[in-house]
Design a protein around this motif. Structure first.
Motif, mmCIF file in Angstrom:
data_model
loop_
_atom_site.group_PDB
_atom_site.id
_atom_site.type_symbol
_atom_site.label_atom_id
_atom_site.label_comp_id
_atom_site.label_asym_id
_atom_site.label_seq_id
_atom_site.Cartn_x
_atom_site.Cartn_y
_atom_site.Cartn_z
ATOM 1 N N PRO A 42 0.797 -1.237 0.000
ATOM 2 C CA PRO A 42 0.000 0.000 0.000
ATOM 3 C C PRO A 42 0.822 1.275 0.000
ATOM 4 C CG PRO A 42 -0.909 -1.600 1.543
ATOM 5 C CD PRO A 42 0.412 -2.138 1.099
ATOM 6 N N THR A 43 1.944 1.307 0.738
ATOM 7 C CA THR A 43 2.725 2.538 0.842
ATOM 8 C C THR A 43 3.357 2.945 -0.485
ATOM 9 O OG1 THR A 43 4.586 1.192 1.615
ATOM 10 C CG2 THR A 43 3.260 2.297 3.294
ATOM 11 N N LEU A 44 3.489 1.979 -1.401
ATOM 12 C CA LEU A 44 4.061 2.273 -2.718
ATOM 13 C C LEU A 44 3.020 2.239 -3.822
ATOM 14 C CD1 LEU A 44 7.359 0.165 -2.498
ATOM 15 C CD2 LEU A 44 7.098 2.624 -2.148
ATOM 16 N N ASN A 45 1.760 2.017 -3.460
ATOM 17 C CA ASN A 45 0.695 1.887 -4.455
ATOM 18 C C ASN A 45 1.019 0.801 -5.475
ATOM 19 O OD1 ASN A 45 -1.241 3.620 -3.536
ATOM 20 N ND2 ASN A 45 -0.599 5.351 -4.787
ATOM 21 N N LYS A 46 1.572 -0.314 -5.006
ATOM 22 C CA LYS A 46 1.984 -1.367 -5.932
ATOM 23 C C LYS A 46 1.201 -2.644 -5.686
ATOM 24 C CE LYS A 46 6.533 0.147 -7.350
ATOM 25 N NZ LYS A 46 7.866 -0.296 -7.763
ATOM 26 N N MET A 47 0.860 -3.303 -6.795
ATOM 27 C CA MET A 47 0.135 -4.561 -6.732
ATOM 28 C C MET A 47 0.621 -5.471 -7.854
ATOM 29 S SD MET A 47 -3.961 -5.334 -7.082
ATOM 30 C CE MET A 47 -4.380 -4.093 -5.846
ATOM 31 N N TYR A 48 1.124 -6.643 -7.477
ATOM 32 C CA TYR A 48 1.593 -7.613 -8.443
ATOM 33 C C TYR A 48 0.676 -8.830 -8.443
ATOM 34 C CZ TYR A 48 5.885 -4.861 -8.420
ATOM 35 O OH TYR A 48 6.786 -3.834 -8.511
ATOM 36 N N LYS A 49 0.375 -9.331 -9.629
ATOM 37 C CA LYS A 49 -0.506 -10.489 -9.757
ATOM 38 C C LYS A 49 0.284 -11.694 -10.256
ATOM 39 C CE LYS A 49 -4.713 -12.210 -12.003
ATOM 40 N NZ LYS A 49 -5.813 -11.917 -12.956
ATOM 41 N N PHE A 50 0.051 -12.858 -9.616
ATOM 42 C CA PHE A 50 0.729 -14.092 -9.975
ATOM 43 C C PHE A 50 -0.292 -15.153 -10.376
ATOM 44 C CE2 PHE A 50 3.301 -11.859 -6.921
ATOM 45 C CZ PHE A 50 4.609 -12.069 -7.300
ATOM 46 N N GLN A 51 0.053 -15.964 -11.365
ATOM 47 C CA GLN A 51 -0.684 -17.185 -11.643
ATOM 48 C C GLN A 51 0.097 -18.307 -10.961
ATOM 49 O OE1 GLN A 51 -3.669 -17.427 -12.929
ATOM 50 N NE2 GLN A 51 -3.726 -15.216 -13.249
ATOM 51 N N SER A 52 -0.170 -18.481 -9.689
ATOM 52 C CA SER A 52 0.650 -19.339 -8.840
ATOM 53 C C SER A 52 -0.242 -20.232 -7.988
ATOM 54 C CB SER A 52 1.529 -18.460 -7.932
ATOM 55 O OG SER A 52 2.140 -19.219 -6.915
ATOM 56 N N ASP A 53 0.315 -21.370 -7.554
ATOM 57 C CA ASP A 53 -0.434 -22.239 -6.645
ATOM 58 C C ASP A 53 -0.067 -21.971 -5.182
ATOM 59 O OD1 ASP A 53 2.102 -23.269 -6.540
ATOM 60 O OD2 ASP A 53 1.547 -25.313 -7.072
ATOM 61 N N TRP A 54 0.519 -20.800 -4.911
ATOM 62 C CA TRP A 54 0.790 -20.424 -3.518
ATOM 63 C C TRP A 54 -0.483 -20.600 -2.705
ATOM 64 C CZ3 TRP A 54 -1.327 -17.071 -0.034
ATOM 65 C CH2 TRP A 54 -0.590 -16.810 1.112
ATOM 66 N N PRO A 55 -0.412 -21.106 -1.451
ATOM 67 C CA PRO A 55 0.798 -21.379 -0.668
ATOM 68 C C PRO A 55 1.307 -22.809 -0.729
ATOM 69 C CG PRO A 55 -1.091 -21.481 0.769
ATOM 70 C CD PRO A 55 -1.627 -21.183 -0.615
ATOM 71 N N LYS A 56 0.901 -23.580 -1.749
ATOM 72 C CA LYS A 56 1.429 -24.936 -1.850
ATOM 73 C C LYS A 56 2.933 -24.911 -2.030
ATOM 74 C CE LYS A 56 -2.831 -26.959 -3.639
ATOM 75 N NZ LYS A 56 -3.488 -27.659 -4.771
#
Length: 366
Positions: free
Chosen positions: A99-113
């Motif tokens: 939030p402090t950097l106004n940043k958002m990254y999106k992953f196509q990931s199976d996290w948290p496996k």
């Protein structure tokens, strides 16, 4: 004499019988613990995480929401600093939000496996269930499990000790240790509520975009005269650490920039070059290492976005302890203390790249 011997034998048998009755078997405790932690439809928890590896100890407050089957929301806040990160898994994918950097990254990931952390109690239950060499000790008010770790740092930090409260059958702490059993990470659970479920809309990242945009408007950077510094600096378009994105309308969040160096000691590997590039009034430093485990490090000041829009990131989110980054088989990137880092290598494993990341410090190469 015979009667006395018989009396002693009966007494000894009674003591052994009572002792056996008072001691729970490891299998029964493990079944109860694992079932309770992993079969719940949802939970909330608050924990404190202490990182003791890599320089000065650091403390973080961690809040976790989980709703079955696959919704997660983890917020990590460094104690004493107004810096937080969130990792959110919802129906649209996995997101890392700063939030402090106004940043958002999106992953196509199976996290948290993959790349799971010990503050996720479902992952802890799996650690206990999968360890064939698991050892349990019983104390007056707790069960103590010694188990192997199974996440990204399982080679450098292979041991963990999980303490479980006898009354609640919930974990109270996890201590993660290196190969000589020195404490590296300690997680203390302050509060765990099982059976808590949140609606899907509470995991939507749009709410972070709306709230954090308004925060950004209220907290515009100012110069020493108290004027809005945005007009003075102007909009800059600079590539982020992974070199894949043009940050239109971004601002340099920190003006002071000092070069960081990795203090890992890979055999037959040494730094052969350091190059500083200045573009658009901003410095970028490239460090080149050659040898058996060659790699390149790029670093530059963090760019603060004027609007929070999801940016697709390759690989998986990875919790480095001090920050959440992104990792692939050939690279790792993260942001910390106003600096964006990117490490690229075709010769390092994922864990070795994490070693480089956690070793970065302001120092001079010898």
């Amino acid at each position: 004499m015979g009667n006395r011997l018989v009396t002693w034998l009966v007494l000894i048998c009674a003591i052994l019988l009572l002792s056996a009755c008072g001691t729970a078997s490891q299998e029964k405790v493990l079944k109860k613990v694992s079932g309770k932690w992993s079969e719940t439809n949802g939970y909330e928890l608050d924990a404190k995480m202490e990182i003791k590896s890599g320089g000065e100890p650091r403390t973080y407050d961690v809040t976790v929401w989980h709703t079955k089957p696959d919704f997660y929301r983890v917020e990590v806040v460094e104690s004493g600093k107004d810096v937080s990160q969130m990792i959110v898994r919802n129906a649209d994918g996995v997101f890392v939000v700063t939030p402090t950097l106004n940043k958002m990254y999106k992953f196509q990931s199976d996290w948290p496996k993959k790349n799971s952390q010990a503050y996720l109690i479902g992952a802890l239950a799996e650690d206990l269930a999968e360890d064939k060499n698991l050892v349990m000790k019983e104390e007056d008010k707790a069960y103590i499990f010694e188990a192997a770790t199974r996440n990204s740092y399982k080679n450098s930090m292979p041991h963990q000790v999980i303490t479980v409260d006898k009354k609640t059958m919930l974990p109270t702490s996890v201590v993660i240790m290196n190969d000589v059993k020195e404490e590296q990470i300690r997680i203390t659970f302050n509060n765990i509520k099982l059976g808590v479920q949140h609606a899907a809309k509470e995991y939507a990242v749009e709410q972070f975009t709306e709230s954090d945009d308004s925060k950004g408007e209220q907290a515009a950077p100012t110069n020493k005269d108290g004027k809005d510094a945005t007009d003075e600096k102007g909009a800059k378009g600079e590539a982020d650490a992974n070199g894949e994105k043009e940050a239109v309308g971004a601002e340099v969040e920190y003006e002071e920039f000092q070069t960081h160096y990795p203090v890992v000691n890979f055999e037959n590997t040494k730094m052969i070059g350091e190059k500083a590039i200045r573009e658009g009034g901003m410095d970028r430093v490239i460090l080149t290492f050659e040898g058996d485990k060659a790699f390149t490090v790029m670093q530059q000041p963090v760019m603060k976005e004027t609007a929070m829009l999801p940016v697709t990131s390759p690989g998986d989110p990875v919790d480095l302890g001090f920050t959440i980054g992104a990792i692939t088989d050939t690279s790792i990137s993260w942001e910390k203390d106003g600096v964006a880092f990117f490490v690229a290598s075709s010769k390092l494993t994922r864990e070795e790249m994490m070693e480089v990341a956690t070793s970065m410090t302001i120092s001079s190469m010898k």
